[in-house]
Design a protein around this motif. Structure first.
Motif, mmCIF file in Angstrom:
data_model
loop_
_atom_site.group_PDB
_atom_site.id
_atom_site.type_symbol
_atom_site.label_atom_id
_atom_site.label_comp_id
_atom_site.label_asym_id
_atom_site.label_seq_id
_atom_site.Cartn_x
_atom_site.Cartn_y
_atom_site.Cartn_z
ATOM 1 N N LEU A 23 0.854 -1.180 0.000
ATOM 2 C CA LEU A 23 0.000 0.000 0.000
ATOM 3 C C LEU A 23 0.890 1.230 0.000
ATOM 4 O O LEU A 23 1.755 1.373 0.881
ATOM 5 N N ASN A 24 0.701 2.109 -0.968
ATOM 6 C CA ASN A 24 1.512 3.337 -1.071
ATOM 7 C C ASN A 24 3.006 3.037 -1.023
ATOM 8 O O ASN A 24 3.764 3.688 -0.306
ATOM 9 N N GLN A 25 3.412 2.023 -1.758
ATOM 10 C CA GLN A 25 4.813 1.605 -1.868
ATOM 11 C C GLN A 25 5.413 1.155 -0.547
ATOM 12 O O GLN A 25 6.624 1.205 -0.347
ATOM 13 N N GLU A 26 4.570 0.708 0.378
ATOM 14 C CA GLU A 26 5.028 0.168 1.663
ATOM 15 C C GLU A 26 4.475 -1.248 1.791
ATOM 16 O O GLU A 26 3.345 -1.520 1.380
ATOM 17 N N LYS A 27 5.266 -2.149 2.358
ATOM 18 C CA LYS A 27 4.826 -3.526 2.546
ATOM 19 C C LYS A 27 4.252 -3.714 3.946
ATOM 20 O O LYS A 27 4.838 -3.247 4.935
ATOM 21 N N TYR A 28 3.112 -4.415 3.994
ATOM 22 C CA TYR A 28 2.457 -4.735 5.258
ATOM 23 C C TYR A 28 2.331 -6.241 5.393
ATOM 24 O O TYR A 28 2.008 -6.940 4.426
ATOM 25 N N LEU A 29 2.605 -6.725 6.587
ATOM 26 C CA LEU A 29 2.654 -8.158 6.839
ATOM 27 C C LEU A 29 1.538 -8.574 7.792
ATOM 28 O O LEU A 29 1.315 -7.925 8.819
ATOM 29 N N TYR A 30 0.855 -9.648 7.439
ATOM 30 C CA TYR A 30 -0.153 -10.252 8.314
ATOM 31 C C TYR A 30 0.517 -11.466 8.926
ATOM 32 O O TYR A 30 0.973 -12.366 8.214
ATOM 33 N N VAL A 61 1.419 -2.128 13.123
ATOM 34 C CA VAL A 61 0.490 -1.150 12.558
ATOM 35 C C VAL A 61 -0.613 -0.904 13.577
ATOM 36 O O VAL A 61 -1.272 -1.845 14.030
ATOM 37 N N GLU A 62 -0.807 0.358 13.944
ATOM 38 C CA GLU A 62 -1.838 0.708 14.913
ATOM 39 C C GLU A 62 -2.841 1.716 14.363
ATOM 40 O O GLU A 62 -3.906 1.893 14.941
ATOM 41 N N ASP A 63 -2.517 2.364 13.243
ATOM 42 C CA ASP A 63 -3.414 3.346 12.642
ATOM 43 C C ASP A 63 -4.670 2.632 12.133
ATOM 44 O O ASP A 63 -4.581 1.772 11.251
ATOM 45 N N PRO A 64 -5.853 2.981 12.672
ATOM 46 C CA PRO A 64 -7.081 2.280 12.282
ATOM 47 C C PRO A 64 -7.418 2.402 10.797
ATOM 48 O O PRO A 64 -7.968 1.471 10.215
ATOM 49 N N ASN A 65 -7.074 3.517 10.170
ATOM 50 C CA ASN A 65 -7.340 3.683 8.739
ATOM 51 C C ASN A 65 -6.481 2.750 7.894
ATOM 52 O O ASN A 65 -6.966 2.127 6.947
ATOM 53 N N ILE A 66 -5.208 2.655 8.245
ATOM 54 C CA ILE A 66 -4.321 1.745 7.519
ATOM 55 C C ILE A 66 -4.741 0.306 7.779
ATOM 56 O O ILE A 66 -4.790 -0.508 6.853
ATOM 57 N N LEU A 67 -5.070 -0.017 9.032
ATOM 58 C CA LEU A 67 -5.520 -1.379 9.351
ATOM 59 C C LEU A 67 -6.740 -1.764 8.528
ATOM 60 O O LEU A 67 -6.792 -2.858 7.953
ATOM 61 N N GLU A 68 -7.706 -0.876 8.452
ATOM 62 C CA GLU A 68 -8.926 -1.167 7.689
ATOM 63 C C GLU A 68 -8.598 -1.442 6.221
ATOM 64 O O GLU A 68 -9.115 -2.390 5.626
ATOM 65 N N THR A 69 -7.716 -0.643 5.666
ATOM 66 C CA THR A 69 -7.357 -0.802 4.260
ATOM 67 C C THR A 69 -6.606 -2.104 4.016
ATOM 68 O O THR A 69 -6.945 -2.857 3.097
ATOM 69 N N ILE A 70 -5.593 -2.379 4.827
ATOM 70 C CA ILE A 70 -4.806 -3.594 4.565
ATOM 71 C C ILE A 70 -5.611 -4.857 4.875
ATOM 72 O O ILE A 70 -5.432 -5.869 4.202
ATOM 73 N N ILE A 71 -6.501 -4.804 5.848
ATOM 74 C CA ILE A 71 -7.360 -5.970 6.130
ATOM 75 C C ILE A 71 -8.262 -6.238 4.929
ATOM 76 O O ILE A 71 -8.449 -7.391 4.532
ATOM 77 N N SER A 72 -8.794 -5.196 4.325
ATOM 78 C CA SER A 72 -9.603 -5.355 3.108
ATOM 79 C C SER A 72 -8.780 -5.974 1.986
ATOM 80 O O SER A 72 -9.246 -6.872 1.276
#
Length: 89
Positions: A23-30, A61-72
């Motif tokens: 997301l936005n050129q950043e990697k997020y890990l579940y 990740v603690e930002d609720p907006n980013i969490l909502e997006t990456i969970i989707s």
């Protein structure tokens, strides 16, 4: 980082990477917490991959907006994987 990689946090708690989204050129890990024998526990977390001065580390990740997006995004990955598996049968 790759899926199935093991991350060890500063407190020596280990997590296995289950999925990755960008997301936005950043990697997020579940990730899921694992025990000393690499068996999964019931603790899931989302981390952001950070590279600073050539060193790779993660931060939760603690930002609720980013969490909502990456969970989707992760949910869509899962749905697509299931659809592809059904087509292979």
């Amino acid at each position: 980082m790759n899926i199935d990689d093991i991350i060890t946090l500063e407190d020596n708690v280990e997590y296995m990477v289950l999925d990755i989204v960008e997301l936005n050129q950043e990697k997020y890990l579940y990730c899921i917490e694992i025990d000393s024998e690499e068996r999964p526990k019931q603790e899931y977390k989302y981390f952001k991959e950070v590279i600073e001065d050539g060193v790779l580390y993660t931060e939760e990740v603690e930002d609720p907006n980013i969490l909502e997006t990456i969970i989707s995004m992760l949910t869509m990955n899962h749905i697509n994987d299931v659809k592809n598996e059904e087509q292979d049968v």
